[in-house]
Design an enzyme around this catalytic site. Structure first.
Site, PDB file in Angstrom:
ATOM      1  N   SER A 200       0.852  -1.186   0.000  1.00  0.00           N
ATOM      2  CA  SER A 200       0.000   0.000   0.000  1.00  0.00           C
ATOM      3  C   SER A 200       0.890   1.240   0.000  1.00  0.00           C
ATOM      4  CB  SER A 200      -0.956  -0.019   1.195  1.00  0.00           C
ATOM      5  OG  SER A 200      -1.874   1.051   1.118  1.00  0.00           O
ATOM      6  N   THR A 201       0.751   2.118   0.983  1.00  0.00           N
ATOM      7  CA  THR A 201       1.519   3.372   1.006  1.00  0.00           C
ATOM      8  C   THR A 201       3.018   3.097   0.936  1.00  0.00           C
ATOM      9  OG1 THR A 201      -0.201   4.325   2.394  1.00  0.00           O
ATOM     10  CG2 THR A 201       1.889   5.518   2.265  1.00  0.00           C
TER      11      THR A 201
END
Length: 779
Positions: free
Chosen positions: A598-599
């Protein structure tokens, strides 16, 4: 027998002339006879009469073989490279300004074995990656009269040495190299190959082909020399009839058509345009903007090579040799007192080798770029690879008098490419970076956007959080440096498309200097997805699509969450090209590898994948990313990896040497289908706040109960993927989590570790090696 040979040669000369226009003169008789003798031997024939009888019965089929025998096939990649440079620097902008659609059409009209067409594909892919095509795509048509040459081009397998003269910035991510017995061969990756369409076309019998969709750029180089004057005029008229009014026609540098009274205007370097009144932009001479000479320091202990390099790097070619020195110590002294743009460096020198010099003196950003010029072939030793690993930009073999012309072109081309890729525009002051204040509970946000409406909308959204304070707004990005020093923000929100400086330009300048977490907030669409990928590569921690009014409340909550998360995010940016030293590792293709991120994941994925060998098991990736950007992520990874990376499609069959990226807004699962494994994409409900969800993929793999699986969870907020990784481990898979120190956000890996779902906790830079060690074929 003599009479039979005369009859056969006369017949062949007539066929060649009728079919190709090539004039075989009396001076060519011995060549004709020699090549015909080879053809007779190949067909198992002994006399010219046998072949004449065979020719009569198989005329249509044999014509193709004859054309192949008597047409020239020799070419090389980026031949006459200044033409490619002129297209980019002098004419591309005017072509783009005149375009009414979004496709640049290019015709390689005498493509031979495909080197010119694939060179154009490499160039335009690079321009597209650098966002220089105004969101246009491109198509290349490659034609030739010789059927065998076209088959060679379509097959697209070349000797590795054929591409060694090409700058590494064009090779990297665009070519696949064989292994074992075929390691001396290369082929272009799909994105380079699929941009080119090949077709058999005779330029003197073109009829009504290609009249409906005209071309913006036509290359027809080094072929007119084989035709007579009338045929040349006819060919040029046919090409002009297929050239857009704003288009350019590129001929071989020795092929002038100025004396043929044709409606053309010479622009430069055998590049022509229409001379009609409609072409106002090209009808007047283009002023030559004299670029400053590139200042070169040549380092070599051979007086002969120093003389040759001075001759090659002449002012006519755009260079000034500031000094020639014979040792590393002398090079250091020159660099202390002279402005140098690039250094050419020998490897083997007395007292101190080029490798030792790079180890002791080369620091990227403080030392001019280095081109290795050595007698060692780039592929023949690990020394070349070590030099590149130590920071050298590229490698070229030393010139000699026998190959002076080709060596000169290659060296100049590589230096130009290195200088272009190292050019940095710095619009900020050169003051030392300020020391940012310590972080406090309230997050100080600076909004950078040229739109007053968007700035107001963002302020209203962020005002709903008691943890966030908007400390300032910047409309003109040129004022950002001053505002950062004055307001000392914790987080910056940054638009991409702005006047004066784009968001990409700003990230290049502020991330290395201030390392302030930056969230890109922009209204980019699918066509501009590569800009988002570039922003994340340059250090932006997150991306947020500008909200629509009808969704502003829900999307505003997401933006607040991203900014709160960004405050504590670790900043990472990877700008250096990576050279892969794991190429000879052999991985077990029966494995199935799945990765969730994700991030911070886009950069983590890049770092992992580009360190893997070209022969890999199937890899499945779920990255939390907006719908319109998953293909851009796949394309970006495909351009830098030695294997194919694609956006997954419903019903794709899993294959080795391919990476599948889950499409945005669709879950990706894997099911057994007959004897294969097949991808299914579904728009089912959001899971853990995400679609695609890592858990959905991991759970589907766990149900397959395969013997050889590897699950990996990377940087990202939340807990998506943790439960699924536990399911994978319980099903017998080996599992890896990225460690806290190298995560941008240590959320997903932390949750997986808490569940005892992880076998190995690894720093990001070790994960590729861990994958290799866990999946390699046993010795």
């Amino acid at each position: 027998m003599y009479s039979e040979w005369n009859d056969l040669i006369l017949k062949i000369k007539n066929i060649v002339n009728e079919e190709t226009g090539n004039q075989l003169s009396e001076n060519n008789i011995s060549m004709v006879e020699s090549r015909l003798q080879k053809r007779l031997t190949f067909l198992g024939m002994n006399t010219p009469k046998e072949y004449l009888d065979y020719l009569q019965k198989n005329l249509l089929q044999e014509k193709k073989a004859i054309i192949s025998l008597f047409t020239t096939h020799h070419s090389f990649f980026f031949r006459e490279y200044f033409h490619f440079e002129d297209v980019e620097k002098k004419y591309l902008k005017k072509i783009l300004n005149a375009k009414k659609d979004k496709t640049i059409r290019i015709w390689s009209a005498a493509c031979s074995q495909g080197q010119e067409a694939y060179s154009l594909s490499m160039l335009f892919h690079k321009l597209k990656q650098e966002n220089k095509l105004n969101n246009c795509d491109f198509k290349i048509l490659a034609t030739d009269v010789d059927h065998e040459s076209l088959e060679y081009a379509k097959n697209a397998v070349y000797i590795y040495k054929d591409i060694s003269q090409v700058p590494m910035s064009y090779i990297h991510g665009n070519w696949l190299r064989g292994r074992g017995e075929i390691r001396d061969y290369v082929k272009p990756k799909l994105h380079i190959k699929d941009s080119v369409t090949f077709e058999e076309v005779n330029l003197i019998k073109i009829n009504n082909k290609f009249l409906t969709e005209k071309f913006d750029i036509i290359f027809c180089r080094n072929v007119l020399i084989y035709f007579n004057d009338e045929q040349i005029k006819e060919i040029i008229k046919n090409l002009l009839a297929r050239l857009e009014p704003h288009g350019i026609l590129v001929l071989g540098i020795s092929e002038s058509i100025n004396g043929y009274n044709l409606p053309v205007k010479l622009l430069s370097n055998a590049i022509y345009s229409h001379s009609t009144h409609e072409e106002k932009e090209f009808s007047s001479p283009i002023p030559e903007t004299k670029k400053p000479l590139a200042k070169v320091l040549v380092v070599d202990d051979s007086p002969t090579i120093l003389l040759l390099m001075k001759k090659i790097l002449s002012t006519d070619n755009g260079f000034e040799v500031v000094a020639t020195v014979s040792s590393a110590a002398q090079a250091r002294e020159v660099l202390k007192t002279s402005k140098i743009d690039i250094v050419t460096l020998d490897i083997h020198m007395p007292d101190e080798t080029g490798i030792e010099y790079l180890k002791s003196s080369f620091v990227k950003g403080k030392h001019p770029p280095v081109l290795i010029v050595s007698s060692i072939e780039r592929d023949g030793t690990n020394i070349a690879k070590e030099a590149l690993d130590l920071g050298a930009s590229d490698y070229v073999e030393k010139p000699d008098l026998k190959n002076m012309a080709e060596s000169s072109e290659e060296i100049c081309f590589k230096i130009d490419t290195i200088l272009k890729s190292n050019k940095v525009t710095d619009s900020f002051n050169d003051k030392p970076a300020v020391q940012l204040r310590d972080l406090h509970d309230t997050i100080r946000v600076l909004i950078v956007d040229d739109s007053p409406t968007i700035r107001t909308q963002l302020k209203n959204i962020l005002a709903k959080s008691k943890n966030i304070k908007v400390v300032g707004e910047v409309e003109d990005p040129r004022q950002l440096d001053k505002q950062i020093q004055l307001l000392k923000p914790d987080v910056i929100t940054l638009d991409i498309n702005m006047p004066y400086l784009s968001g990409i330009d700003i990230l290049r300048l502020i991330i290395p200097r201030y390392k302030i977490p930056t969230v890109v907030v922009s209204a980019l669409n699918l066509e501009e997805g590569s800009l988002v990928m570039e922003a994340l590569e340059l250090g932006a921690v997150e991306f947020f699509q500008k909200p629509e009014l009808r969704n502003v409340v829900e999307e505003g909550k997401i933006l607040i969450e991203k900014i709160i998360l960004a405050k504590s995010a670790k900043i990472s940016f990877h700008r250096d090209r990576v050279y892969n030293y794991n190429e000879n590792k052999i991985l077990d293709e029966e494995y199935l590898i799945a990765i969730g991120s994700s991030t911070g994941g886009t950069e983590a994925l890049k770092l992992i994948l580009e360190h893997l060998p070209s022969q890999i098991p199937p890899i499945l990736i779920v990255q939390h990313i907006p719908e319109v950007f998953s293909k851009a992520l796949a394309d970006r990874l495909n351009n830098i990896c030695p294997f194919d990376v694609v956006e997954a499609k419903d019903n794709d069959i899993l294959m080795p040497n391919r990476v599948y990226v889950a499409p945005g807004n669709y879950h990706m699962i894997v099911r057994k289908h007959v004897k294969n494994l097949q991808i299914q994409t579904t728009g089912a409900n959001v899971v853990n706040g995400h679609r695609p969800s890592v858990d959905v993929l991991f759970n589907s793999l766990a149900q397959l109960k395969l013997q050889k699986m590897l699950g990996i969870i990377l940087t990202g907020m939340g807990a998506d993927g943790a439960q699924g990784l536990k399911q994978l481990k319980d099903a017998g898979a080996k599992t890896i989590a990225q460690n806290e120190e190298t995560c941008v956000v240590f959320g997903m890996p932390r949750e997986a570790i808490k569940l005892n779902a992880v076998d190995f906790i690894e720093p990001l830079e070790n994960i590729a090696n861990k994958i290799i060690n866990l999946t390699k074929v046993s010795d």
